[in-house]
Design an enzyme around this catalytic site. Structure first.
Site, PDB file in Angstrom:
ATOM      1  CD  GLU A  57      -1.759  -2.363   1.681  1.00 33.71           C
ATOM      2  OE1 GLU A  57      -0.568  -2.613   2.001  1.00 33.71           O
ATOM      3  OE2 GLU A  57      -2.678  -3.199   1.803  1.00 33.71           O
ATOM      4  CG  PHE A 119     -10.875  -9.250  11.183  1.00 32.89           C
ATOM      5  CD1 PHE A 119      -9.674  -9.749  11.668  1.00 32.89           C
ATOM      6  CD2 PHE A 119     -11.075  -9.231   9.808  1.00 32.89           C
ATOM      7  CE1 PHE A 119      -8.688 -10.217  10.804  1.00 32.89           C
ATOM      8  CE2 PHE A 119     -10.105  -9.698   8.943  1.00 32.89           C
ATOM      9  CZ  PHE A 119      -8.910 -10.197   9.442  1.00 32.89           C
ATOM     10  CD  GLN A 120      -7.916  -7.177   7.841  1.00 32.60           C
ATOM     11  OE1 GLN A 120      -8.697  -6.927   6.923  1.00 32.60           O
ATOM     12  NE2 GLN A 120      -6.737  -7.739   7.636  1.00 32.60           N
ATOM     13  CE  LYS A 169     -18.002  -6.694   3.007  1.00 37.17           C
ATOM     14  NZ  LYS A 169     -17.793  -8.012   3.599  1.00 37.17           N
ATOM     15  CG  MET A 478      21.816  12.380   3.885  1.00 40.51           C
ATOM     16  SD  MET A 478      22.842  13.686   3.256  1.00 40.51           S
ATOM     17  CE  MET A 478      21.999  14.142   1.760  1.00 40.51           C
TER      18      MET A 478
END
Ligand SMILES: Cc1cc2nc3c(=O)[nH]c(=O)nc-3n(C[C@H](O)[C@H](O)[C@H](O)COP(=O)(O)OP(=O)(O)OC[C@H]3O[C@@H](n4cnc5c(N)ncnc54)[C@H](O)[C@@H]3O)c2cc1C
Ligand SMILES: Cc1ncc(C[n+]2csc(CCOP(=O)(O)OP(=O)(O)O)c2C)c(N)n1
Ligand SMILES: [Mg+2]
Lengths: 578, 181
Positions: A57, A119-120, A169, A478
């Site tokens: 993602e 959940f999630q 959802k 760096m």
């Protein structure tokens, strides 16, 4: 399979239909349970939207970012709830820091489970508040089209930025019975006032400009966002001012123009920083005076008057208090300002600055191994400075900024404010989708490239002819540079032992790979990469391991204290944070 | 009869820093999450929110906020602009005592066992124009209202008695004259 009647639509379909109407071409994302209705709508709604499945993602957000920076249009991301949404945070923050328009659609648990550790479930609305321009948690199916229009409006107007829409959802899955064309309603948001500029501030700015003997123009990312290239050129010519740009303003004024002095700031050119130190007027067009360009704030341009042209009033006086603040869109402001500006003759001042250009040119050693600077210098030459360059973060980024001179806007794509390693390569994918006919080069370090290299698969699948230039010094270069200069060369957590064979790695994905080891081979191998257009090509350049970027202004130090070459004495630890 | 009343602020430290703090008013969308956006801005810049009053506006789509703020005054103008920049904030103003009316209300529960204390407390209440709103054998609840410094003064005097707990509404502000709040 197209759907015919509006009453048969669910929320997700209404949403995708709206996105199509808003002109979305690509959605970058990753699927999952809570986002299933939206993914299904991509299949059932007739639209011009193409979905690009990424490998992570974070990659999706940087692709959307690269797409946005190459076009000025918002990049769109679609992910699932919980971990999917969580993986977008760095990318959203990166876009927010650099004023990039982006829309992030995240799936969410059903509304009646919110707040119950379902959940999630993650409170992505709460988590992202500090890193977005605005966000929404949609609780009503019929609101979806309106929210999408509001999100686009917010992301793309005024000072652009990312907007997240969290879609539970049940909201996306329920029947849509509302108005697809519902008008936006944002009483607290009035970006149009940026077009209405206080004329007294413009008059005062013009007065200072006409009085100046040694003016300098600082061109920032805001000038590019405003599309003020022509007005900026006119201002530069009329005032005979050297023009410097920030890292994110690169290209808004052509860097090969005689008036250009390149980038200013921590790793800017010596002549840009000297011009800043000696000018009597600084005209800042659309830069937010980041701490990487001002160093020690109370010493920055202390000798000069300062004009700040800026769309976001909260940026005015935040870092540097200007003598004149012109609040509004940079293009509109310059258009109204120019008629009041007299043609100047600053030949002496320009001659003086040219002296610095001759005295302190950017350069690099041709002996002692392959240098990143050479690779960048040669790719600049081979592409006539016309390629779209995306960069990762580190030494390679700074050398790319110094040696790849940009001639036009939207062709330099680099994470500035957040300095997000892992940005460059996925951003190149987004830019290549946006500009299929342009040469897109991702300049990456061996460290940052490994953070998002899984997206090679995405580039291969879509046969994107990106040139992935891995400038490999086997170090987090760096950081190692800071340890060498400020921490008695004690290396800690910077050795990238265990780097893979990048060419073999590319080949494992079905991507072409090329190694460059000798300075003499650079031109030939780069040309070979540029000539290959059947898909991505990875060029691994084995570079000098312990080179350092100069000029350098230690963080928090004054511009006068710039190190043009390696210091001969021991350096104190910098006072600025990073 | 003696009863112990349990309370979490039995030993109240007076908060003099509330006096002279900054008073901001905001007109905002009446939506979940708006307060979070605003509070994050203050927290990030190490400003303390001393008091906060939120109520529905006359138009129920909007809410009114009054915030009492303490922190570095130098950074405040920029913070106000940052709040104003929030999409959900219609406007944000700072108000000074000379251009606005500021009021708050406090409830003070005092232990008044023994009759002579009760009389003294009632005298203070009367002086400040307060009211006794609850009375039991062991305690009384007093209501004082007015400008914050008046409420502070009343509580300061009542501190000489056995205060069990205090609750303050936090200040509400309204701009004087034609100016909008
Ligand atoms: C390793 C590293 C080193 C760096 N070194 C340097 C360096 O040496 N020099 C350097 O310059 N940067 C450097 N940076 C980048 C730096 O951190 C900042 O990101 C950069 O300076 C910001 O540039 P900017 O202000 O032009 O753009 P932004 O941060 O994007 O700000 C744009 C400004 O323009 C305004 N704006 C937007 N739209 C408009 C409009 N239509 N009209 C008017 N104004 C508008 C915005 O409100 C904002 O204030 C470095 C970054 C990294 C990671
Ligand atoms: C995600 C992230 N983690 C850490 C850093 C801090 N950081 C800045 S530059 C740098 C080194 C980058 O190394 P590399 O990608 O190899 O580039 P080089 O400097 O060697 O060219 C690090 C670790 C960062 N900017 N981003
Ligand atoms: Mg490296």
């Amino acid at each position: 399979m197209a759907i015919a009647k509006q009453e048969e639509m669910d929320g997700a379909q209404a949403l995708i239909k709206t996105l199509n109407e808003l002109g979305v071409e690509y959605i970058f994302g990753y699927s999952g349970g809570a986002a299933l209705p939206m993914f299904d709508a991509l299949e059932t709604v007739e639209s011009n939207i193409k979905f690009v499945l990424t490998r992570h993602e974070q990659g999706a957000t940087h692709m959307a970012d690269g797409y946005a920076r190459a076009t000025g249009k918002p990049g769109v991301v679609l992910v699932t709830s919980g971990p999917g949404a969580g993986n977008t945070i760095t990318g959203i923050m990166t876009a927010q820091m650099d004023s990039v328009p982006m829309i992030i659609l995240s799936g969410q648990q059903v509304t009646w489970m919110l707040g119950k550790d379902a959940f999630q479930e993650a409170d992505i609305f709460g988590i992202t508040i500090p890193v977005v321009k605005h966000n929404f948690l949609v609780r009503e199916t019929n609101e979806l089209p309106k929210v999408a229009r509001e999100a686009f409006h917010i992301a793309t107007t005024g000072r652009p930025g990312p907007v997240l829409i969290d879609v539970p959802k049940n909201v996306s899955q329920s029947p849509f019975t509302g108005d697809l064309d519902a008008q936006i309603d944002l009483p607290g948001y009035n970006p149009e006032k940026a077009m209405d500029i206080d004329s007294s501030s413009l008059e005062e700015a013009a007065r200072l400009i006409n009085l100046a003997k040694k003016p300098v123009i600082l061109a920032g990312h805001g000038a590019m966002i405003a599309g003020a290239e022509a007005e900026l050129m006119e201002l530069a010519n009329r005032t005979e001012s050297p023009v410097t740009s920030t890292l994110l303003g690169k290209g808004v004024f052509p860097e090969s123009h005689p008036l250009s002095v390149g980038m200013l700031g921590m790793h800017g050119t010596a002549y840009a920083n000297k011009a800043i130190c000696e000018c009597d007027l600084l005209i800042n067009v659309g830069s937010r005076f980041d701490d990487r360009i001002i160093g020690q704030a109370d010493k920055f341009c202390a000798q000069a008057k300062i004009i700040h042209i800026e769309i976001d009033s909260a940026e005015v006086g935040k870092m540097i208090v200007p003598d004149v603040a012109v609040v509004g869109d940079a293009k509109v402001a310059l258009k109204q300002l120019l008629p009041m500006i007299e043609q100047a003759d600053h030949a002496d001042w320009l001659e003086h600055i040219n002296g610095y250009k001759k005295k302190y040119p950017l350069g690099y050693k041709k002996q002692g191994g392959l240098r990143m600077q050479q690779v960048l210098d040669e790719i600049h030459e081979l592409t006539n400075g016309e390629a779209i360059i995306t960069t990762d973060v580190g030494q390679h980024q700074m050398w790319a900024a110094q040696f790849y001179l940009n001639e036009a806007s939207f062709k330099w794509i680099s994470s500035g404010g957040a300095g997000t390693m892992g940005f460059g390569f996925p951003a190149a994918i987004g830019a290549q989708f946006a500009c299929p006919d342009e040469t897109v080069i991702a300049v990456a370090g061996d460290g940052g490239f490994q953070m998002t290299l899984c997206e090679i698969a995405t580039a291969v699948i879509h046969k994107l002819p990106i040139k992935i230039l891995v400038l490999n010094n086997h170090y987090l270069g760096m950081v190692r540079q800071w340890q060498e200069l400020f921490f008695d060369n004690r290396e800690s957590g910077v050795d990238l032992e265990g780097n893979p064979d990048f060419v073999k790695l590319a080949e494992a994905y079905g991507c072409k790979g090329i190694n460059i080891k000798r300075p003499a081979d650079v031109k030939k191998k780069l040309q070979e990469a540029l000539d290959y257009n059947d898909g991505p090509v990875l060029i691994n350049a084995e570079c000098v391991k312990t080179d350092n970027v100069f000029p350098m202004i230690p963080a928090g130090a004054a511009l006068e204290d710039m190190l043009i070459e390696p210091p001969k004495h021991k350096m104190a630890k910098p006072v600025g944070s990073t | 009869m003696s009863r112990t009343i349990t309370t979490s602020d039995k030993k109240p430290a007076p908060r003099p820093d509330i006096i002279g703090g900054h008073t901001l008013s905001m007109y905002v969308n009446n939506k979940p999450g708006v307060l979070m956006r605003i509070c994050q801005i203050f927290a990030r810049r190490a400003y303390n929110i001393d008091s906060l009053v939120v109520s529905q506006g006359r138009d129920p789509r909007f809410s009114r906020l009054t915030l009492g703020i303490s922190g570095d005054p130098a950074g405040l103008p920029q913070i106000i602009l940052q709040c104003d920049k929030l999409i959900d904030v219609i406007h944000c103003f700072e108000h000074t005592p000379d251009n606005s009316v500021v009021r708050e209300l406090a409830l003070v529960k005092v232990s008044v066992e023994g009759g002579e204390k009760r009389t003294e407390v009632l005298q203070i209440v009367e002086h400040f124009g307060g009211k006794t709103v609850d009375l039991s054998e062991a305690s009384m609840i007093i209501r004082v209202e007015g400008a914050s410094d008046k409420v502070d003064a009343a509580i300061r005097l009542l501190n000489n008695y056995d205060i069990i707990e205090t609750v303050r509404t936090g200040k509400v502000v309204m701009a004087r004259g034609e100016q909008s709040t």
